[in-house]
Design a protein around this motif. Structure first.
Motif, PDB file in Angstrom:
ATOM      1  N   THR A 128       0.972  -1.183   0.064  1.00  0.00           N
ATOM      2  CA  THR A 128       0.160  -0.003  -0.014  1.00  0.00           C
ATOM      3  C   THR A 128       0.967   1.238  -0.110  1.00  0.00           C
ATOM      4  O   THR A 128       1.884   1.425   0.693  1.00  0.00           O
ATOM      5  N   LEU A 129       0.575   2.052  -0.958  1.00  0.00           N
ATOM      6  CA  LEU A 129       1.422   3.476  -1.075  1.00  0.00           C
ATOM      7  C   LEU A 129       0.490   4.477  -0.680  1.00  0.00           C
ATOM      8  O   LEU A 129      -0.814   4.554  -1.047  1.00  0.00           O
ATOM      9  N   THR A 130       0.500   5.117   0.335  1.00  0.00           N
ATOM     10  CA  THR A 130      -0.083   6.310   0.879  1.00  0.00           C
ATOM     11  C   THR A 130       0.416   7.702   0.766  1.00  0.00           C
ATOM     12  O   THR A 130       1.626   7.948   1.321  1.00  0.00           O
ATOM     13  N   ILE A 131      -0.089   8.657   0.189  1.00  0.00           N
ATOM     14  CA  ILE A 131       0.211   9.939   0.007  1.00  0.00           C
ATOM     15  C   ILE A 131      -0.753  10.751   0.797  1.00  0.00           C
ATOM     16  O   ILE A 131      -1.827  10.976   0.691  1.00  0.00           O
ATOM     17  N   THR A 132      -0.147  11.522   1.691  1.00  0.00           N
ATOM     18  CA  THR A 132      -0.955  12.343   2.801  1.00  0.00           C
ATOM     19  C   THR A 132      -0.748  13.929   2.341  1.00  0.00           C
ATOM     20  O   THR A 132       0.252  14.392   1.681  1.00  0.00           O
ATOM     21  N   LYS A 133      -1.775  14.693   2.699  1.00  0.00           N
ATOM     22  CA  LYS A 133      -1.969  15.903   2.443  1.00  0.00           C
ATOM     23  C   LYS A 133      -0.609  16.623   3.203  1.00  0.00           C
ATOM     24  O   LYS A 133      -0.522  16.191   4.310  1.00  0.00           O
ATOM     25  N   THR A 134      -0.070  17.762   2.730  1.00  0.00           N
ATOM     26  CA  THR A 134       0.987  18.278   3.275  1.00  0.00           C
ATOM     27  C   THR A 134       0.700  19.934   3.455  1.00  0.00           C
ATOM     28  O   THR A 134      -0.042  20.346   2.505  1.00  0.00           O
ATOM     29  N   ASP A 135       1.830  20.508   4.245  1.00  0.00           N
ATOM     30  CA  ASP A 135       1.705  22.005   4.090  1.00  0.00           C
ATOM     31  C   ASP A 135       2.605  22.261   3.095  1.00  0.00           C
ATOM     32  O   ASP A 135       3.648  21.676   2.377  1.00  0.00           O
ATOM     33  N   GLN A 136       2.354  23.528   2.757  1.00  0.00           N
ATOM     34  CA  GLN A 136       3.247  24.198   1.530  1.00  0.00           C
ATOM     35  C   GLN A 136       3.447  25.667   1.891  1.00  0.00           C
ATOM     36  O   GLN A 136       3.066  26.336   2.856  1.00  0.00           O
ATOM     37  N   SER A 137       4.514  26.218   1.139  1.00  0.00           N
ATOM     38  CA  SER A 137       4.627  27.708   1.264  1.00  0.00           C
ATOM     39  C   SER A 137       4.402  28.360   0.402  1.00  0.00           C
ATOM     40  O   SER A 137       3.752  27.633  -0.607  1.00  0.00           O
ATOM     41  N   ILE A 138       4.515  29.728   0.561  1.00  0.00           N
ATOM     42  CA  ILE A 138       3.999  30.616  -0.543  1.00  0.00           C
ATOM     43  C   ILE A 138       5.094  31.284  -1.137  1.00  0.00           C
ATOM     44  O   ILE A 138       6.057  32.060  -0.211  1.00  0.00           O
ATOM     45  N   VAL A 139       5.460  31.321  -2.494  1.00  0.00           N
ATOM     46  CA  VAL A 139       6.676  32.149  -3.098  1.00  0.00           C
ATOM     47  C   VAL A 139       5.905  33.388  -3.213  1.00  0.00           C
ATOM     48  O   VAL A 139       4.996  33.505  -4.049  1.00  0.00           O
ATOM     49  N   LEU A 140       6.607  34.450  -3.112  1.00  0.00           N
ATOM     50  CA  LEU A 140       6.237  35.911  -3.289  1.00  0.00           C
ATOM     51  C   LEU A 140       7.307  36.339  -4.435  1.00  0.00           C
ATOM     52  O   LEU A 140       8.297  36.400  -4.294  1.00  0.00           O
ATOM     53  N   THR A 141       6.613  37.052  -5.472  1.00  0.00           N
ATOM     54  CA  THR A 141       7.118  37.570  -6.712  1.00  0.00           C
ATOM     55  C   THR A 141       6.878  39.154  -6.683  1.00  0.00           C
ATOM     56  O   THR A 141       5.879  39.421  -6.808  1.00  0.00           O
ATOM     57  N   PRO A 142       7.872  39.727  -6.527  1.00  0.00           N
ATOM     58  CA  PRO A 142       7.576  41.402  -6.272  1.00  0.00           C
ATOM     59  C   PRO A 142       7.550  41.870  -7.884  1.00  0.00           C
ATOM     60  O   PRO A 142       8.405  41.198  -8.706  1.00  0.00           O
ATOM     61  N   GLU A 143       6.950  43.006  -8.077  1.00  0.00           N
ATOM     62  CA  GLU A 143       7.052  43.389  -9.560  1.00  0.00           C
ATOM     63  C   GLU A 143       8.802  43.966  -9.916  1.00  0.00           C
ATOM     64  O   GLU A 143       9.241  44.279  -8.662  1.00  0.00           O
ATOM     65  N   GLU A 144       8.962  43.772 -10.969  1.00  0.00           N
ATOM     66  CA  GLU A 144      10.628  44.163 -11.360  1.00  0.00           C
ATOM     67  C   GLU A 144      10.694  45.602 -11.090  1.00  0.00           C
ATOM     68  O   GLU A 144       9.869  46.382 -11.147  1.00  0.00           O
ATOM     69  N   GLY A 145      11.663  45.939 -10.428  1.00  0.00           N
ATOM     70  CA  GLY A 145      12.380  46.980 -10.202  1.00  0.00           C
ATOM     71  C   GLY A 145      11.776  47.451  -8.588  1.00  0.00           C
ATOM     72  O   GLY A 145      12.272  48.639  -8.370  1.00  0.00           O
ATOM     73  N   THR A 146      11.223  46.651  -7.923  1.00  0.00           N
ATOM     74  CA  THR A 146      10.779  46.955  -6.533  1.00  0.00           C
ATOM     75  C   THR A 146      11.899  46.850  -5.594  1.00  0.00           C
ATOM     76  O   THR A 146      12.663  45.662  -5.872  1.00  0.00           O
ATOM     77  N   ASP A 147      12.137  47.402  -4.779  1.00  0.00           N
ATOM     78  CA  ASP A 147      13.073  47.421  -3.751  1.00  0.00           C
ATOM     79  C   ASP A 147      12.666  46.571  -2.713  1.00  0.00           C
ATOM     80  O   ASP A 147      12.142  46.686  -1.605  1.00  0.00           O
ATOM     81  N   TRP A 148      13.082  45.177  -3.083  1.00  0.00           N
ATOM     82  CA  TRP A 148      12.618  43.960  -2.205  1.00  0.00           C
ATOM     83  C   TRP A 148      13.646  43.420  -1.352  1.00  0.00           C
ATOM     84  O   TRP A 148      14.654  43.195  -2.017  1.00  0.00           O
ATOM     85  N   THR A 149      13.277  43.332  -0.218  1.00  0.00           N
ATOM     86  CA  THR A 149      14.474  42.625   0.629  1.00  0.00           C
ATOM     87  C   THR A 149      13.912  41.032   0.695  1.00  0.00           C
ATOM     88  O   THR A 149      13.036  40.927   1.619  1.00  0.00           O
ATOM     89  N   VAL A 150      14.764  40.109   0.038  1.00  0.00           N
ATOM     90  CA  VAL A 150      14.143  38.879   0.379  1.00  0.00           C
ATOM     91  C   VAL A 150      14.161  38.131   1.773  1.00  0.00           C
ATOM     92  O   VAL A 150      13.398  37.610   2.091  1.00  0.00           O
ATOM     93  N   GLU A 151      15.376  38.437   2.251  1.00  0.00           N
ATOM     94  CA  GLU A 151      15.359  37.616   3.662  1.00  0.00           C
ATOM     95  C   GLU A 151      14.285  38.309   4.653  1.00  0.00           C
ATOM     96  O   GLU A 151      13.947  37.530   5.479  1.00  0.00           O
TER      97      GLU A 151
END
Length: 181
Positions: free
Chosen positions: A46-69
């Motif tokens: 039996t192979l069981t795949i369970t529901k998992t948590d995920q993260s969200i990837v944020l993508t800012p508009e090009e040229g935005t002063d974005w600090t990734v950390e």
């Protein structure tokens, strides 16, 4: 069911293309080995795949002063609208929504597509949420928007008064010109 029966006796047994299990659920996998001197012996697991948590990837508009950390953006009062989009890292089809974390858009408002409209100076936390799907749990992340105060483009026309020994009158009629951002 996987049946690795060789084409001819003595041929090497190879597995078929890998089976693909991508959705949450329970799967029965049966392997049957057939050989000349052996009885077919199916083996099931039996192979069981369970529901998992995920993260969200944020993508800012090009040229935005974005600090990734720090997941933060710095803007100035009067700057144009900009966007930061979010997408589930595992289930890219999960519906994403955006909101001001404290519910009070004192510094900025955010629309359903991630577009941010600056309304004042200060700091605002923007919440990005990805909905639960059949395969992943709901997820949430935030980023911080800091809006610096603007410098007003105002000028006050010079006034000149002659000394009269009395309190100066009329200075309140000075001409102020320019614009506030």
């Amino acid at each position: 069911t996987y049946d690795p029966t060789p084409d001819e006796p003595g041929d090497e047994q190879t597995s078929p293309s890998p089976l693909s299990f991508t959705d949450v659920g329970t799967y029965q996998v049966t392997v049957t080995l057939k050989a000349d001197n052996y009885t077919a012996a199916p083996v099931t697991c039996t192979l069981t795949i369970t529901k998992t948590d995920q993260s969200i990837v944020l993508t800012p508009e090009e040229g935005t002063d974005w600090t990734v950390e720090q997941q933060s953006i710095t803007k100035n009062l009067g700057d144009a609208d900009f966007y930061v989009t979010g997408q589930g890292a595992l289930d890219k089809g999960a519906a994403v929504s955006y909101s001001v974390a404290d519910g009070e858009p004192d510094v900025a408002s955010v629309s359903g597509n991630g577009t941010v409209h600056i309304v004042g100076a200060g700091t605002e936390v923007i919440r990005v949420s990805a909905a639960e799907t059949d395969n992943v749990n709901a997820a949430e992340t935030t980023y911080t928007l800091t809006v610096n105060q603007a410098e007003p483009g105002l000028t006050l026309a010079p006034q000149e008064f002659s000394y009269s020994g009395k309190a100066v009158e009329g200075y309140e009629n000075a001409v102020l010109s320019g614009e506030l951002p």
